[in-house]
Design an enzyme around this catalytic site. Structure first.
Site, PDB file in Angstrom:
ATOM      1  N   SER A 106     -43.259  60.263 122.548  1.00 13.44           N
ATOM      2  CA  SER A 106     -42.948  60.314 121.128  1.00 13.44           C
ATOM      3  C   SER A 106     -42.829  58.915 120.534  1.00 13.44           C
ATOM      4  CB  SER A 106     -41.682  61.150 120.920  1.00 13.44           C
ATOM      5  OG  SER A 106     -41.504  61.475 119.566  1.00 13.44           O
ATOM      6  N   ASP A 250     -45.654  58.857 114.101  1.00  8.94           N
ATOM      7  CA  ASP A 250     -45.339  58.313 115.419  1.00  8.94           C
ATOM      8  C   ASP A 250     -46.489  58.646 116.373  1.00  8.94           C
ATOM      9  OD1 ASP A 250     -44.830  61.040 115.595  1.00  8.94           O
ATOM     10  OD2 ASP A 250     -43.075  60.815 116.873  1.00  8.94           O
TER      11      ASP A 250
END
Length: 462
Positions: A106, A250
């Site tokens: 992530s 992201d």
């Protein structure tokens, strides 16, 4: 170097020694534990699993280790290759698979990677299921297939396109409405798969795209967490290009942040507020966010006649509360949009389309849109944990100190004051304590955060 085993998956830094870092041995063991759980869960000897990854440097290695481990257990793999977290979530039920694994850390820096684990609905496994996997990994209680029963890998390279098609097919997304506005948008893909997926969606919506860091090399050009201090390049680029706004995601594309036409942050907390404002205007109902998210969502929900509910931090917790209260939209203040009409997972592609619809119909600039919402200011800080620190005891002490304020201890400690709030919790993904605050001004929010950082340090020094 760190290895974090939690109920939601395994996350760690590449290299080092087994048990201390995310090494090939740890990767294989945890993939096998997930496979053993999945076999028992679905009752099949030959389950189907969808696998996809972001573009980080260790991705191909981790991807092969996980896929071949499951092949060795007799599983059939649907390999999406470079993908996004929400794309894998959609692909699991779309391919009638029994589970899925997303290989991404992530927002963590490039030295990290992780295995995110999904059930047959394409949703993150719950705490009980995660605990069973951890126990299996600890005991190494798994078995592999005989040579004639090994699984097979099928490549499926079209799922990003299918994801875009699913977004375009949503009832509240009208491509012609967006196309007529002639938007120009800068996209920062942080050299991961968002650099593929977001421009693909925008071009399908007739948006002119200026690409910044969109080549998926895995060499992140800045800290990949989409916070203001990391986004100076795109802020300057939006102004330079005369763009209507900027989009930042992201590495695995489940978090979404916007930059307004002046090169200022829209605020990742307000991503969900804006998308909810649009959805609630079309389909009134309830909303959910986590305890660390802005009060502005509550205010906007109530202005549309709905009810707001808070959940513990973590996508699986937010989804559970959304289902319990039949929420029409929800998510997390880190820029995560969960729209059940699509699927129960944070999805930056869905969020982008909803935001574009709101802009198209309102006729407002991004800065004017933000100015129309309740104005709260947040401070998001953290303290690295020192070895041996009893965080639970420390937070319990703070809860006792502020017992008159009726602290919420469902997830760490949240203390509400008349002029703001503070939420203190141990991270599930990093060895840190997160300190989130909100108040009527940035100065007040920062001061409140600094005050509690000082209190935590005083307690930890005792």
């Amino acid at each position: 170097m760190t290895l974090i085993k939690s109920i939601s998956g395994i996350r760690g830094t590449i290299g080092g020694r087994p048990g201390d870092n995310l090494t090939p041995l740890d990767t294989v063991k945890f993939a096998a534990a997930y496979g053993q759980w999945l076999r028992e869960e679905c009752g099949k000897e030959r389950p189907r699993v969808v696998i996809g990854r972001d573009a980080r440097l260790s991705g191909e290695m981790i991807h092969q280790l996980v896929a071949q481990t499951l092949v060795g257990m007799g599983f059939d793999i649907i390999d999406l290759g470079l993908s996004t977290t929400p794309t894998v979530e959609l692909a699991v039920p779309g391919q009638q698979a029994d589970g899925g694994i997303i290989l991404t850390a992530s927002h963590n820096p490039k030295q990290w990677n992780a295995l995110k684990l999904l059930n047959n609905k394409g949703e993150f496994i719950d705490a009980q299921q995660g605990m069973r996997i951890l126990e299996s990994a600890e005991s190494e209680d798994f078995s592999f297939a005989e040579v004639d029963d090994l699984g097979k890998i099928t490549q499926h390279d079209a799922y990003l396109d299918l994801h875009v098609e699913e977004v375009l097919a949503l009832e509240l997304v009208q491509a012609e409405t967006i196309r007529a506005k002639g938007f120009k948008v800068v996209v920062d893909g942080v050299c991961s798969t968002g650099g593929i997926a977001i421009p693909k969606l925008l071009k399908a919506l007739g948006v002119e795209v200026v690409e910044l860091y969109c080549e998926p090399t895995g060499h992140f050009p800045h800290n990949p967490e989409p916070l203001k201090e990391h986004l100076t390049d795109i802020c300057a680029k939006v102004v330079q290009e005369g763009a209507d706004f900027g989009i930042v995601v992201d590495p695995d594309v489940d978090r979404l942040a916007f930059i307004d036409e002046k090169g200022e942050m829209f605020g990742e907390e307000y991503t969900l507020v804006a998308c909810a404002d649009y959805v609630l205007g079309k389909t009134p109902g309830n909303t959910v966010s986590n305890l660390s998210s802005t009060r502005a969502l509550r205010d906007v929900t109530q202005s549309h006649g709905g009810q707001y509910f808070a959940a513990a931090v973590g996508e699986v917790n937010v989804v559970a509360v959304m289902k319990a209260h039949n929420a029409v939209i929800g998510g997390e203040g880190n820029g995560g949009i969960i729209y059940p009409a699509s699927h129960y997972g944070r999805d930056a592609l869905v969020g982008t389309a909803l935001f574009l619809m709101l802009l198209s119909e309102s006729g407002l600039s991004v800065s004017a849109l933000k100015a129309g919402y309740p104005q709260y200011y947040m401070s998001k800080k953290k303290i690295e944990l020192t070895p041996g620190l009893d965080v639970d005891a420390l937070l319990a002490t703070l809860a006792g100190t502020y017992k008159e304020e009726g602290p919420n201890t469902v997830d760490g400690v949240k203390i509400d004051f008349d002029s703001g709030w503070v939420h203190l919790r141990k991270s599930n993904t990093e060895p840190i304590i997160r300190i989130y605050t909100e108040a009527g001004s940035q100065q007040e929010a920062d001061a409140l955060a600094d005050r509690f950082i000082g209190e935590i340090r005083n307690l930890s020094d005792r």
